[in-house]
Design a protein around this motif. Structure first.
Motif, PDB file in Angstrom:
ATOM      1  N   ASN A   1       0.825  -1.203   0.000  1.00 43.33           N
ATOM      2  CA  ASN A   1       0.000   0.000   0.000  1.00 43.33           C
ATOM      3  C   ASN A   1       0.865   1.261   0.000  1.00 43.33           C
ATOM      4  O   ASN A   1       0.606   2.219  -0.736  1.00 43.33           O
ATOM      5  N   LEU A   2       1.921   1.257   0.806  1.00 45.56           N
ATOM      6  CA  LEU A   2       2.798   2.422   0.887  1.00 45.56           C
ATOM      7  C   LEU A   2       3.503   2.681  -0.436  1.00 45.56           C
ATOM      8  O   LEU A   2       3.626   3.835  -0.874  1.00 45.56           O
ATOM      9  N   LEU A   3       3.985   1.629  -1.090  1.00 47.26           N
ATOM     10  CA  LEU A   3       4.636   1.790  -2.390  1.00 47.26           C
ATOM     11  C   LEU A   3       3.708   2.483  -3.374  1.00 47.26           C
ATOM     12  O   LEU A   3       4.076   3.455  -4.041  1.00 47.26           O
ATOM     13  N   PHE A   4       2.490   1.963  -3.467  1.00 51.64           N
ATOM     14  CA  PHE A   4       1.554   2.520  -4.434  1.00 51.64           C
ATOM     15  C   PHE A   4       1.155   3.944  -4.058  1.00 51.64           C
ATOM     16  O   PHE A   4       1.170   4.849  -4.884  1.00 51.64           O
ATOM     17  N   ARG A   5       0.782   4.126  -2.789  1.00 48.56           N
ATOM     18  CA  ARG A   5       0.248   5.421  -2.360  1.00 48.56           C
ATOM     19  C   ARG A   5       1.284   6.528  -2.490  1.00 48.56           C
ATOM     20  O   ARG A   5       0.956   7.662  -2.872  1.00 48.56           O
ATOM     21  N   THR A   6       2.553   6.220  -2.188  1.00 48.17           N
ATOM     22  CA  THR A   6       3.600   7.233  -2.277  1.00 48.17           C
ATOM     23  C   THR A   6       3.706   7.790  -3.689  1.00 48.17           C
ATOM     24  O   THR A   6       3.775   9.010  -3.893  1.00 48.17           O
ATOM     25  N   GLN A   7       3.698   6.906  -4.673  1.00 52.37           N
ATOM     26  CA  GLN A   7       3.824   7.371  -6.055  1.00 52.37           C
ATOM     27  C   GLN A   7       2.554   8.041  -6.542  1.00 52.37           C
ATOM     28  O   GLN A   7       2.596   9.005  -7.304  1.00 52.37           O
ATOM     29  N   TRP A   8       1.408   7.528  -6.102  1.00 46.10           N
ATOM     30  CA  TRP A   8       0.156   8.152  -6.508  1.00 46.10           C
ATOM     31  C   TRP A   8       0.089   9.593  -6.007  1.00 46.10           C
ATOM     32  O   TRP A   8      -0.303  10.500  -6.729  1.00 46.10           O
ATOM     33  N   GLU A   9       0.465   9.813  -4.753  1.00 44.13           N
ATOM     34  CA  GLU A   9       0.381  11.153  -4.190  1.00 44.13           C
ATOM     35  C   GLU A   9       1.417  12.095  -4.794  1.00 44.13           C
ATOM     36  O   GLU A   9       1.217  13.309  -4.834  1.00 44.13           O
ATOM     37  N   LYS A  10       2.532  11.540  -5.284  1.00 47.07           N
ATOM     38  CA  LYS A  10       3.555  12.388  -5.908  1.00 47.07           C
ATOM     39  C   LYS A  10       3.199  12.723  -7.351  1.00 47.07           C
ATOM     40  O   LYS A  10       3.451  13.835  -7.808  1.00 47.07           O
ATOM     41  N   THR A  11       2.660  11.755  -8.083  1.00 45.99           N
ATOM     42  CA  THR A  11       2.519  11.906  -9.532  1.00 45.99           C
ATOM     43  C   THR A  11       1.094  11.876 -10.031  1.00 45.99           C
ATOM     44  O   THR A  11       0.832  12.284 -11.163  1.00 45.99           O
ATOM     45  N   GLY A  12       0.160  11.360  -9.222  1.00 42.74           N
ATOM     46  CA  GLY A  12      -1.197  11.175  -9.713  1.00 42.74           C
ATOM     47  C   GLY A  12      -1.309  10.029 -10.684  1.00 42.74           C
ATOM     48  O   GLY A  12      -2.324   9.881 -11.364  1.00 42.74           O
ATOM     49  N   ARG A  13      -0.273   9.203 -10.751  1.00 41.75           N
ATOM     50  CA  ARG A  13      -0.268   8.062 -11.675  1.00 41.75           C
ATOM     51  C   ARG A  13      -0.237   6.748 -10.908  1.00 41.75           C
ATOM     52  O   ARG A  13       0.264   6.681  -9.794  1.00 41.75           O
ATOM     53  N   ALA A  14      -0.781   5.734 -11.544  1.00 39.14           N
ATOM     54  CA  ALA A  14      -0.836   4.409 -10.930  1.00 39.14           C
ATOM     55  C   ALA A  14       0.169   3.496 -11.605  1.00 39.14           C
ATOM     56  O   ALA A  14       0.230   3.426 -12.832  1.00 39.14           O
ATOM     57  N   TYR A  15       0.947   2.803 -10.818  1.00 40.54           N
ATOM     58  CA  TYR A  15       1.962   1.883 -11.332  1.00 40.54           C
ATOM     59  C   TYR A  15       1.813   0.529 -10.638  1.00 40.54           C
ATOM     60  O   TYR A  15       1.283   0.435  -9.535  1.00 40.54           O
ATOM     61  N   ASP A  16       2.313  -0.512 -11.286  1.00 40.63           N
ATOM     62  CA  ASP A  16       2.330  -1.814 -10.602  1.00 40.63           C
ATOM     63  C   ASP A  16       3.695  -2.478 -10.652  1.00 40.63           C
ATOM     64  O   ASP A  16       3.850  -3.605 -10.218  1.00 40.63           O
ATOM     65  N   HIS A  17       4.699  -1.782 -11.180  1.00 40.90           N
ATOM     66  CA  HIS A  17       6.076  -2.268 -11.142  1.00 40.90           C
ATOM     67  C   HIS A  17       6.943  -1.217 -10.437  1.00 40.90           C
ATOM     68  O   HIS A  17       6.960  -0.052 -10.847  1.00 40.90           O
ATOM     69  N   PHE A  18       7.648  -1.644  -9.396  1.00 37.43           N
ATOM     70  CA  PHE A  18       8.437  -0.715  -8.593  1.00 37.43           C
ATOM     71  C   PHE A  18       9.852  -1.257  -8.376  1.00 37.43           C
ATOM     72  O   PHE A  18      10.059  -2.474  -8.318  1.00 37.43           O
ATOM     73  N   SER A  19      10.790  -0.343  -8.233  1.00 39.96           N
ATOM     74  CA  SER A  19      12.151  -0.740  -7.888  1.00 39.96           C
ATOM     75  C   SER A  19      12.155  -1.345  -6.488  1.00 39.96           C
ATOM     76  O   SER A  19      11.558  -0.799  -5.560  1.00 39.96           O
ATOM     77  N   SER A  20      12.843  -2.479  -6.328  1.00 32.44           N
ATOM     78  CA  SER A  20      12.940  -3.099  -5.000  1.00 32.44           C
ATOM     79  C   SER A  20      14.066  -2.482  -4.182  1.00 32.44           C
ATOM     80  O   SER A  20      14.319  -2.913  -3.056  1.00 32.44           O
TER      81      SER A  20
END
Length: 794
Positions: A622-641
């Motif tokens: 949840n934190l991975l997704f929410r952090t990027q959403w709040e920064k960019t307004g975009r949704a992603y499902d692949h993140f750097s580990s």
């Protein structure tokens, strides 16, 4: 775990809209794509612009698409066109009314409010307000223009009245679909009006030059542009109302718009708000398109089953129809193709990947949809198709060879029947490395270091399979068999149930005997020569999902999973072990984080009651997704580990797989369609109070509260049960006469059952009756720490 539930529910609705959008899954409002929808789809389908609307009409490759987005700016400061912090008001699941406000980067204390309602079959009325003086530009544009090329552009022309913008879809075809024209009309004069081709230049003009839009003449003098806007000064005492619509005649739309604006827009929206609250339970946020399934193409993949399962809680009809649509693509031999798509030949692949199967995830998706919707017709429709698919993996392909058991040991390998996709002549020219890559694409992710030719893996030409037995595939196949067993029992199909029970038992025995390494304490992939591959990935833990290991083995697996040099850490879960020589934190399949794998692993942890680890995985995902959403307004499902940033930050979320899966474990920590225990609610580890409102489940509209002080289930507005503390209620069932559940808690908790007029309530805990109330009195009783069965007769 702190969860932004409003964001999560919004993203859930985002995903639902993507299912319903024309071309995204081949369905238009539940209709066959060959039948155009009677009315356009209308909602915030552009992922970066919840502060806007998108109209979609037509279907397949002939969709007309027009967008509106609201820009907020101050001259000499900055412009905010894609806010990152939203507060969602009512949103009608039918798409007839919605409200949203957002805080701008200009002033955190100055929310901008936007609400809209359908005013006709093809049109909407809308209104923008703000709590302090700001400048607003309402821009019209063609969403996703970069995906369609010039053949799917739209052109716009601002009118001299400084209130109206006309638009038209450019269709470079002999015929074009209906509703290809667009009209926007405000209820007041704008301060500036302009059309333009360079959006960056226009934003520069608004902020740093004139402050209001000024018309720029095109090079050819045509006055036709790719974008257009009207700019306004907005004070606390003023509003901007408008009408927007699609149609075939500008004159007819003009007359309809003028008629709509004869009544105050605010009054019309107030009536719509009141009506929608009376007629249907509003959802807690707007839908919006996400995924890589763009209008103009149909893409059905294995993740679509999970996509549909997520949607079931907010749009059960679309969820059910999507699952059916996937299975309608089944091949005559029984397999469901790895991908069914239109318009994908530019990728160098056939439109239907008929020579490869999706991973066997269908029965899990269908069963979870059923647990939410209770739609028995879905099970009846899906079961024979799912059973035929399950049979296919080990079935005789006609020459005595099983489709996916090349060495006849009863376990599966991944494969590729290239002649079914390419024809017999072209298939002869496919080089071996390509055959191998295509075979392993049946796993859902082909580029993996554990199954490359450099790793010694080979393809056997005769069997069309890799000479390699993967843990992940066999575990998912065992899970698929088990879910089909559940479906067969639910349908009363005793012969099929016994066949599936025997198949599951046989698979469990074989996987435990052949793929378990006692030395490693883990299930490992295995070459046909008997050698284990010690490369570790999330797939090595899929046996947890299928219930294959005993308790001792499961705990040993958890020890490996939890090692920071393997798969755990602050950013989890990498797609290959961190200590692997091929590990790359930024590469999908070789170390980056993939939401789908996180979700499947979460299911396994929940099944074995590794609740602390499941909760940690849910919180970190949840934190991975929410952090990027709040920064960019975009949704992603692949993140750097390594740092949790998106693998490709410039790639729009519409090109991603199913980003909502990154959020879904956090939802399932609170409300869960448990494949093995049914409806489950709450979390023993709840540290903050979380609330989900108007969630559809089991034929009811549910409100759920889960927190450290209370856990509450309300159904159709009435409290069913309240627990004074953090608990998990599993296998929850409630009728007019009976409520039953298993309760898990870390401490003793008090349970409250509301009074029922004229009736007494009798409670039993662990099959022991503890008492009855007087008629019309509520029940209150204590349950000790641990796990207990509660049965309540009303």
């Amino acid at each position: 775990m702190r969860i932004n539930l409003k964001l999560i529910i919004t993203l859930l609705l985002i995903l639902v809209s993507a299912i319903a959008a024309p071309g995204t899954h081949g369905l238009v409002n539940g209709q066959n794509p060959a039948q155009p929808a009677a009315a356009p789809l209308l909602d915030a389908y552009d992922p970066a612009h919840i502060n806007g609307l998108v109209f979609i009409t037509g279907n397949q490759g002939k969709a007309n698409i027009f967008g509106i987005r609201i820009l907020v700016y101050r001259q000499g400061e900055q412009l905010d066109d894609s806010p990152v912090s939203f507060n969602f008001g009512p949103h009608s699941p039918s798409g007839s009314y919605a409200a949203v406000n957002w805080v701008t980067r200009l002033d955190e204390k100055t929310p901008v409010n936007f609400r809209w309602s359908r005013s006709s079959q093809n049109g909407v009325i809308g209104q923008v307000t703000a709590s302090s003086n700001v400048r607003i530009a309402i821009e019209v544009y063609r969403p996703w223009i970069d995906t369609g090329g010039v053949q799917q552009q739209a052109i716009f022309h601002p009118q001299p009245d400084r209130r109206t913008i006309l638009g038209e879809q450019v269709q470079n075809r002999m015929t074009s679909p209906a509703n290809k024209r667009f009209l926007f009309k405000s209820d007041r004069d704008s301060a500036g009006s302009a059309g333009y081709e360079d959006a960056t230049a226009m934003r520069e003009m608004l902020v740093n030059k004139d402050g209001q839009a000024q018309q720029i003449t095109t090079a050819d003098g045509s006055g036709l542009f790719l974008h257009a806007l009207l700019s306004f000064d907005l004070s606390t005492n003023s509003t901007i109302g408008f009408v927007a619509m699609v149609g075939d005649s500008f004159d007819e739309m003009e007359r309809e718009a003028i008629k709509s604006l004869q009544q105050p827009v605010n009054d019309q929206l107030d009536r719509a708000d009141k009506t929608i609250k009376q007629r249907e339970p509003p959802a807690a946020g707007p839908p919006l398109n996400s995924v890589d399934k763009m209008p103009g193409s149909t893409v059905l993949r294995w993740d679509s089953f999970l996509f549909a399962a997520m949607a079931a809680m907010v749009d059960p009809e679309t969820s059910v129809s999507t699952a059916r649509r996937i299975l309608e693509g089944q091949m005559s031999d029984g397999r469901v193709p790895l991908r069914i798509s239109a318009g994908s030949r530019s990728r160098g692949e056939p439109e239907v990947l008929a020579g490869r199967s999706m991973p066997p995830i269908g029965a899990l998706g269908v069963w979870k949809i059923y647990l939410v919707t209770g739609d028995i017709s879905l099970l009846a429709n899906a079961f024979p198709r799912l059973l035929k698919w399950n049979d296919w993996w080990l079935a005789n392909r006609g020459d005595g060879q099983a489709w996916r058991d090349g060495n006849s040991d009863g376990l599966l390998e991944l494969g590729y029947d290239q002649e079914l996709e390419l024809g017999s002549l072209m298939a002869r020219s496919v080089p071996t490395p390509v055959q191998l890559k295509q075979a392993f694409s049946e796993s859902g992710l082909a580029d993996r270091p554990q199954w490359t030719s450099e790793n010694g893996v080979r393809v056997k030409e005769k069997t069309h399979t890799a000479e390699f037995t993967p843990v992940g595939l066999n575990a998912l196949y065992a899970l698929d068999t088990e879910m089909l067993l559940q479906i067969a029992r639910e349908l009363g199909l005793t012969e099929d149930a016994e066949k599936l029970r025997a198949r599951y038992s046989s698979l469990k025995t074989k996987i435990n005997a052949d793929l378990w390494s006692e030395e490693d304490g883990l299930y490992l992939n295995k070459d046909w020569d008997g050698k284990f591959s010690r490369r570790i990935s999330p797939e090595n833990f899929y046996p947890l999902i299928a219930g294959l290991p005993d308790e001792g083995r499961a705990k040993r697996m958890l020890e490996t999973l939890r090692r920071a040099d393997k798969l755990w850490g602050e950013t989890i879960i990498p797609t290959i072990s961190r200590d692997d020589a091929a590990f790359s934190a930024q590469t999908v399949g070789r170390g980056a984080i993939w939401s789908l794998m996180n979700y499947l692993l979460y299911q396994g942890l929940r099944r074995y009651a590794f609740n602390d680890q499941a909760g940690e995985l849910a919180a970190k995902s949840n934190l991975l997704f929410r952090t990027q959403w709040e920064k960019t307004g975009r949704a992603y499902d692949h993140f750097s580990s390594d740092d949790g940033k998106p693998v490709d930050p410039e790639q729009p979320s519409m090109h991603q797989s199913i980003p909502g899966l990154m959020l879904w474990p956090a939802i399932e920590e609170i409300i869960y369609a448990d494949p093995w225990a049914g409806f489950s609610v709450g979390s023993v580890k709840a540290a903050n109070e979380s609330r989900l409102d108007r969630i559809r489940f089991g034929g009811f509209i549910n409100d759920i509260i889960s927190g450290p002080k209370r856990t509450v289930i309300r159904r159709s507005g009435k409290t069913e049960v309240e627990c004074e503390g953090p608990v998990r209620l599993r296998s929850f069932r409630s009728t007019e006469a009976v409520t039953a559940f298993a309760i898990e808690s870390g401490t003793q908790v008090r349970v409250l059952i509301p009074a029922i007029e004229g009736r007494k309530i009798t409670v039993s805990v662990d099959d022991i009756i503890i008492g009855s109330t007087a008629p019309g009195a509520p029940a209150s009783f204590k349950v000790p720490a641990g796990q207990h069965r509660v049965f309540i007769v009303k």
